[in-house]
Design a protein around this motif. Structure first.
Motif, mmCIF file in Angstrom:
data_model
loop_
_atom_site.group_PDB
_atom_site.id
_atom_site.type_symbol
_atom_site.label_atom_id
_atom_site.label_comp_id
_atom_site.label_asym_id
_atom_site.label_seq_id
_atom_site.Cartn_x
_atom_site.Cartn_y
_atom_site.Cartn_z
ATOM 1 N N PRO A 1 -5.980 6.786 -3.650
ATOM 2 C CA PRO A 1 -7.242 6.393 -3.410
ATOM 3 C C PRO A 1 -7.843 6.015 -1.857
ATOM 4 N N PHE B 1 -3.957 0.413 -7.570
ATOM 5 C CA PHE B 1 -3.733 -0.097 -6.129
ATOM 6 C C PHE B 1 -4.561 -1.644 -6.196
ATOM 7 N N VAL C 1 1.680 4.263 -3.145
ATOM 8 C CA VAL C 1 1.623 5.765 -2.925
ATOM 9 C C VAL C 1 2.766 6.492 -3.231
ATOM 10 N N PHE C 2 3.874 5.713 -2.778
ATOM 11 C CA PHE C 2 5.344 6.337 -2.945
ATOM 12 C C PHE C 2 5.601 6.317 -4.501
ATOM 13 N N SER C 3 5.187 5.280 -5.271
ATOM 14 C CA SER C 3 5.486 5.311 -6.567
ATOM 15 C C SER C 3 4.721 6.299 -7.553
ATOM 16 N N GLY C 4 3.653 6.776 -6.695
ATOM 17 C CA GLY C 4 2.686 7.545 -7.409
ATOM 18 C C GLY C 4 1.844 6.748 -8.418
ATOM 19 N N LYS D 1 6.589 11.380 1.263
ATOM 20 C CA LYS D 1 7.251 11.227 0.017
ATOM 21 C C LYS D 1 7.383 12.634 -0.698
ATOM 22 N N PRO E 1 -4.591 5.460 -9.147
ATOM 23 C CA PRO E 1 -5.616 4.944 -8.103
ATOM 24 C C PRO E 1 -6.146 3.407 -8.493
ATOM 25 N N TYR E 2 -6.358 3.212 -9.920
ATOM 26 C CA TYR E 2 -6.884 2.168 -10.441
ATOM 27 C C TYR E 2 -5.797 0.916 -10.207
ATOM 28 N N ASN F 1 1.644 8.990 4.011
ATOM 29 C CA ASN F 1 2.685 8.416 3.211
ATOM 30 C C ASN F 1 3.081 9.679 2.024
ATOM 31 N N LEU G 1 -13.695 4.183 -5.732
ATOM 32 C CA LEU G 1 -13.396 4.185 -7.487
ATOM 33 C C LEU G 1 -14.749 3.712 -8.172
ATOM 34 N N GLN H 1 0.843 -1.159 0.100
ATOM 35 C CA GLN H 1 0.115 -0.045 0.074
ATOM 36 C C GLN H 1 0.833 1.237 -0.133
ATOM 37 N N THR H 2 1.868 1.089 1.006
ATOM 38 C CA THR H 2 2.689 2.379 1.000
ATOM 39 C C THR H 2 3.604 2.529 -0.172
#
Lengths: 206, 388
Positions: free
Chosen positions: B204, A164, A155-158, B222, A161-162, B218, B175, A151-152
């Motif tokens: 999300p 995830f 988010v860090f890799s940008g 970052k 949202p889909y 997070n 979503l 999960q983290t």
């Protein structure tokens, strides 16, 4: 669970209740630079590991999870073990919810919805069998860490949202497949051993 | 013996639950059915997808509008289960024989079957808050305008970007939720190609406060350069505030540490943050209109008149620090009714302590000037002795 969720909604009238700062220590405090929730999780994991591996109760839990009928036949206090295990689970859920509420800073009646599935995911990821009798505290900790790290990391890799849900689902699928393959190998090995034993018992062919 | 003990326990629990249900339902009918004394005896069946702070406001808006029009209300919640909602609506129409149905659809597609059932029984079917895919059997629909709300948020960001460039963290709701998608798309479309605002992270949340907290923490870790956050619902505001507090970034407007935040919905959370000056703007959904307009449409439909327009999209009201003092009364939530310096009224003084054993044994007077424990009157700070 539904009864208590309903009761929670009734009591709070579905509104948030702010938590006074002094009650938030368990969620946002630090001890020697380590956040309290981390210390708490470590303590629970160590305590759980000790109880699961080094005490009679832990052994009983494994035995009952593996085969209830055999445990009854062996004279284990099955009823007490089951009640004890559920009580312990309830206590730990309470600790987790207190920590989470303190982290959030408000009592939200809808918090933690769907968490039961996340918990099961972490536990299965850690190698615990859904049919009971197999599992370890270390594996569960690893499972929870993997889920959170994924999960983290997303988010860090940008990531979009889909992505995830795709990655989270993929990790779980891979874990379940790997576990399945492992059990199949074990079962295969056990089957071979069983056959060899039977053949030896039959005696060498004349 | 054991079985009978268990049976007794189960009976007790069941009895307790029934009593609770009876109490709450009588309380409900008391609040909702206040207008039953008038000549009309229509009942409105209401089925919500779930119950949270904003649904609670919608519920009270329907109840007060229904009371004013002399209708009583039967209220159901489907716990985010489309099947359950379908059977609840069937029950409302066929068993409870309600005169009209107001629905917040869990699933905009599946609800079509319930709408056609209502039409077959000649019961007006109204959708609020969540739009319905097939409009054919719907009597009236009033929803927010998520795309317009997202654009309104973007306008706030663009205005703020004139003074300093913004690096934005964008939280996204569920979503699969059309409102979440609309709010995101409206925002993104309005910001596309605009100078001064760049979205550095999209997280999300699945409308889950914990995910919002972790995601925000997070993202802040970052990109420490993030200086603006778009929150698609006030519901997630406490999570973001917690994350900001942990990162030592929660500061009122004007402070150099302040993070520019705009949310949508206008509920209690937004209201509190607005007063604490940590929130820059809130696009408030006109929820109180939903109930009023729906009940007005029911009255027209029951009179046999056509309901025009059939579909209404209500844009959100922009509340910012400059205008909220003047238009706050239009926004739902009791928060604004409480003045800033308000404190809880003083309680009656606590009873005086009983003498400790040690005091009694040493023969010291426990209550100076009194032979017995003094009586304290509620609301007064003076006490008097029982015996003189």
């Amino acid at each position: 669970m539904q009864v208590f969720r309903g009761a929670g909604g009734h009591i709070t009238a579905q509104q948030n209740i702010d938590l006074p700062a002094k009650l938030r220590g368990i969620g946002i405090g630090t001890l020697l630079g380590v956040p309290t929730p981390v210390l708490l999780a470590a303590a629970v994991a160590l305590g759980g590991g000790f109880m699961f591996n080094r005490t009679t109760f832990g052994r009983y839990v494994q035995a009952v999870g593996s085969n209830v009928d055999a445990a009854v036949d062996a004279g284990l206090p099955v009823r007490r073990v089951i009640v004890g295990a559920y009580t312990l689970a309830g206590l730990l859920a309470a600790v987790a919810s207190l920590t989470q509420t303190a982290r959030l800073g408000t009592v939200q009646p809808s918090i933690g919805q769907g968490y039961e599935l996340t918990v099961i995911t972490a536990v299965v990821l850690g190698g615990t069998s859904l049919f009971g009798g197999r599992g370890s505290i270390g594996g569960t900790v690893a499972g929870a860490l993997i889920l959170t790290a994924v999960q983290t990391g997303l988010v860090f890799s940008g990531a979009s949202p889909y992505v995830f849900d795709i990655v989270r689902g993929g990790v779980l699928l891979a874990a379940v497949l790997a576990a399945g393959a492992r059990w199949r190998n074990l079962a295969h090995g056990a089957g071979l051993a069983g056959r060899r034993v039977r053949r030896e018992a039959d005696g060498p062919p004349a | 013996m054991r079985t009978s003990g268990v049976a007794r326990c189960v009976t007790l629990v069941a009895a307790a639950l029934l009593t609770l249900v009876a109490c709450s339902s009588s309380a409900n009918s008391g609040s909702a059915g206040g207008g039953q004394t008038s000549s009309t005896k229509h009942t409105i069946g209401v089925s919500f997808d779930l119950l949270n702070a904003i649904r609670q406001a919608e519920k009270s808006s329907i109840q007060s509008a229904a009371r004013a029009a002399g209708y009583s209300v039967v209220f159901d919640v489907a716990d985010q289960d489309a099947q359950k909602q379908a059977s609840q609506i069937q029950d409302l129409i066929q068993t409870k024989k309600v005169s009209a149905v107001i629905v917040i659809a869990q699933d905009g597609q599946q609800i079509a079957a319930s709408a056609s059932l209502a039409k077959a029984h000649n019961v007006p079917f109204l959708a609020i808050d969540r739009s319905v895919a097939d409009q054919q059997d719907i009597t009236f629909q009033i929803t927010g305008d998520p795309v317009a709300d997202g654009k309104a948020v973007a306008a706030q960001f663009l205005a703020a970007a004139k003074t300093k460039p913004l690096k934005v963290l964008e939280l996204v709701g569920g979503l699969t939720d059309q409102n979440a998608i609309g709010r995101r798309d409206g925002f993104n479309a309005a910001l596309a190609g605009q100078p001064g605002v760049s979205i550095v992270s999209q997280v999300p949340t699945d409308w889950n406060p914990t995910q919002a907290l972790d995601g925000t923490s997070n993202a802040l870790q970052k990109n420490p350069a993030i200086n603006a956050i778009y929150i698609p619902s006030d519901f997630l505001l406490p999570s973001v505030q917690s994350a900001l507090t942990a990162a030592d970034r929660l500061a009122p407007i004007g402070s150099p540490k302040h993070v520019f935040i705009v949310t949508i919905d206008g509920d209690q959370n937004g209201c509190k943050a607005m007063r604490a000056k940590t929130l820059d703007a809130d696009i408030a959904t006109p929820v109180s209109d939903f109930g009023k307009q729906a009940v007005a449409a029911i009255t027209r439909a029951l009179d046999g008149q056509p309901v025009r327009p059939k579909t209404v999209q209500a844009k959100g009201l922009t509340l910012d620090q400059a205008n909220y003092a003047t238009i706050r009364s239009q926004v739902w939530g009791l928060c604004f009714l409480i003045p800033l310096g308000w404190r809880a009224p003083p309680r009656s003084p606590p009873p005086l302590p009983l003498p400790s054993r040690r005091q009694a044994s040493r023969g010291r007077p426990a209550w100076p000037g009194c032979a017995t424990r003094p009586v304290v009157r509620a609301g007064s700070r003076t006490s008097r002795c029982c015996l003189r």
